[in-house]
Enzyme design. Structure first.
Site, PDB file in Angstrom:
ATOM      1  N   GLU A 181       0.967  -1.438   0.119  1.00 32.80           N
ATOM      2  CA  GLU A 181      -0.089   0.141  -0.096  1.00 32.80           C
ATOM      3  C   GLU A 181       0.807   1.288   0.260  1.00 32.80           C
ATOM      4  OE1 GLU A 181      -3.079   0.194   2.887  1.00 32.80           O
ATOM      5  OE2 GLU A 181      -3.944  -1.679   2.024  1.00 32.80           O
ATOM      6  N   GLU A 205      -5.459  -8.860   1.197  1.00 29.24           N
ATOM      7  CA  GLU A 205      -5.776  -8.384   2.671  1.00 29.24           C
ATOM      8  C   GLU A 205      -7.271  -8.179   2.439  1.00 29.24           C
ATOM      9  OE1 GLU A 205      -4.192  -4.794   4.469  1.00 29.24           O
ATOM     10  OE2 GLU A 205      -2.196  -5.640   4.266  1.00 29.24           O
TER      11      GLU A 205
HETATM   12  C1  GCO Z   1      -2.965  -1.541   5.374  1.00 34.19           C
HETATM   13  C2  GCO Z   1      -2.557  -2.387   5.902  1.00 34.19           C
HETATM   14  C3  GCO Z   1      -2.754  -3.063   7.355  1.00 34.19           C
HETATM   15  C4  GCO Z   1      -4.090  -2.269   8.110  1.00 34.19           C
HETATM   16  C5  GCO Z   1      -5.156  -3.106   7.577  1.00 34.19           C
HETATM   17  C6  GCO Z   1      -6.587  -2.653   8.174  1.00 34.19           C
HETATM   18  O1  GCO Z   1      -2.275  -2.029   4.352  1.00 34.19           O
HETATM   19  O2  GCO Z   1      -3.774  -0.743   5.434  1.00 34.19           O
HETATM   20  O3  GCO Z   1      -1.690  -3.470   5.120  1.00 34.19           O
HETATM   21  O4  GCO Z   1      -1.556  -2.759   7.761  1.00 34.19           O
HETATM   22  O5  GCO Z   1      -3.662  -2.888   9.442  1.00 34.19           O
HETATM   23  O6  GCO Z   1      -5.502  -2.756   6.305  1.00 34.19           O
HETATM   24  O7  GCO Z   1      -6.597  -1.046   8.252  1.00 34.19           O
END
Ligand code: GCO
Length: 451
Positions: A163, A356
């Site tokens: 991300e 995710e």
């Molecule tokens: C993100 C994340 C996680 C977060 C999850 C929940 O990339 O935002 O990879 O670290 O904890 O998305 O918000």
């Protein structure tokens, strides 16, 4: 049709969110360690100093994963644990930790999916300009080589960065995530370009030095628009919402981040609307960024519904009063797992791996000692049924990595949000499999036939 036989079922975490041991084992500081020292940066003054203490409890954690039948475990490596200065001298103790973790996973029959960078940027390199330094992509490539040299005899699934939309926009533009900067658009664009270049160079390094044939991807925020109806007009509106850049409000748009990686070019409008800010680029940068990849990593939680507007534009459909929300107040929008894969597969033509997906829930230990998180079960069931629809429509789905294996440190929200399949009692570190963990074990066992 459903999920294919070799569909990868797993769960994900990230180093800073679970490891703890922030000042142990010769680890160098990272920007989250430092920002957590700043009063007010994280809710309730929480820090990742101890987190889930996974650094000391990884064997117990892998045993729980095995019990759940996870086929894959996605985790990230703390760059500054391995290279305390970000480059140069390797900290053998840090590298050993990942070595042992990988051994433990392999022994348990769980495929390691390694993310090289999930936001915990080395503080030593931040002080040298971090992603704004023109050498920053090379620093990342050097780090990637250290990891690949050590782990690629056992690790064959890699993700470079996680991300960049968040760590660049929130970390460099909005200041709400580490390193907590509020820079102008020109600097943010430069940092974005350098991080994309770092991704490309890391892919080159993995391909060149991997000891085994491997699969490589990158985990981006998959911003998704759900068409309100199945009409061609609404489908086009959804595509347009996802991929057309219509103003300089584009730093979260899919096309700005994805097109250079998967298509080898920045969208023309991204350049047009940011002419005065557009960063300096090397002649071959886009060629390097555009490395062939093996899957499309998609982090998606919730998103919007759109319809075709009257004047050929796109209208965002207002959510119904009282719409379903998670504990974090994110809307429950299962259809993203149907339409996201469809639109991304259509445009970028790579098998989809949900890297995710999950939710925060107000979990607690009940009087009977268990964690009854029916809301999570229902949420995941709904999302996975939608994902299955994408498979039925011929989208090539590689797998699903639930976020998250454990409750953990949710960045600026601290420990207020529980995303795990496994409950963590932070004061003692005790783990309890939630009802959803048992349910997910059945999903895995039946390859999604029980959904
Ligand atoms: C993100 C994340 C996680 C977060 C999850 C929940 O990339 O935002 O990879 O670290 O904890 O998305 O918000």
């Amino acid at each position: 049709m459903g999920f294919k036989k070799d569909f990868v079922w797993g769960a994900a975490t990230a180093s800073y969110q679970i490891e703890g041991a922030a000042f142990e084992g010769e680890k160098g500081l990272n920007v989250w360690d430092v920002c957590c020292m700043q009063p007010g940066f994280v809710k309730d003054g929480d820090t990742g100093n101890v987190a889930c203490d996974h650094y000391h409890r990884f064997k117990e954690d892998v045993a729980i994963m095995k019990k759940m039948g996870l086929k894959a475990y996605r985790f990230s490596i703390s760059w500054s644990r391995v290279l305390p200065e970000g480059v140069g001298k390797v900290n053998e103790e840090g590298l050993d930790f990942y070595d042992k973790l990988v051994d433990e996973l392999v022994a348990a029959g769980i495929e390691p999916y390694v993310t090289l960078f999930h936001w915990d940027y080395p503080d030593a390199l931040f002080r040298k300009g971090s992603w704004l330094n023109p050498d920053s992509p090379k620093w990342f490539a050097e780090y990637a080589k250290v990891i690949v040299d050590r782990l690629s005899d056992r690790v064959t699934h890699w993700m470079t960065i996680n991300e960049p939309q968040c760590y660049i926009n929130l970390g460099y533009g909005e200041g709400t995530h580490a390193p907590g900067l509020k820079l102008n658009r020109g600097y943010v664009l430069q940092a974005a370009h350098n991080t994309l270049l770092a991704h490309g160079m890391a892919v080159q390094v993995i391909r060149k030095y991997s000891k085994k044939p491997c699969e490589i991807g990158v985990a981006l925020v998959g911003g998704i628009a759900i068409p309100e109806t199945d009409t061609e007009a609404d489908y086009n509106a959804a595509r347009s919402y996802m991929f057309d850049i219509k103003s300089d409000n584009m730093m979260w748009s899919d096309a700005f981040w994805m097109d250079p990686i998967y298509l080898g070019k920045y969208p023309e409008n991204a350049i047009k609307f940011n002419e005065k800010w557009w960063p300096k680029m090397g002649q071959d940068d886009l060629k390097i960024i555009n490395q062939p990849l093996d899957f499309f990593g998609m982090n998606s939680y919730h998103d919007v519904t759109v319809r075709a507007g009257k004047d050929g534009g796109v209208e965002v459909v207002k959510k119904k009063p009282g719409y379903a929300r998670t504990a974090m107040h994110w809307a429950v929008t299962p259809e993203i797992l149907h339409y996201g894969p469809k639109f991304f597969y259509e445009r970028y033509k790579l098998p989809i791996l949900v890297t995710e997906n999950g939710l925060s829930n107000t979990d607690t230990i009940f009087l009977d000692g268990k964690v009854h998180d029916n809301y999570r079960i229902d949420f995941l069931n709904k999302y996975l049924l939608e994902y299955k629809k994408a498979a039925d429509e011929g989208v090539d789905l590689k797998g699903y990595l639930q976020w998250s294996f454990l409750d953990n440190f949710e960045w600026a929200e601290g420990y207020n949000e529980r995303f795990g399949l496994v409950y963590v009692d932070y004061p003692t570190g005790e783990r309890t499999m939630k009802d959803s963990a048992y349910w997910y074990a059945d999903v895995i066992k039946t390859n999604g036939e029980n959904l």
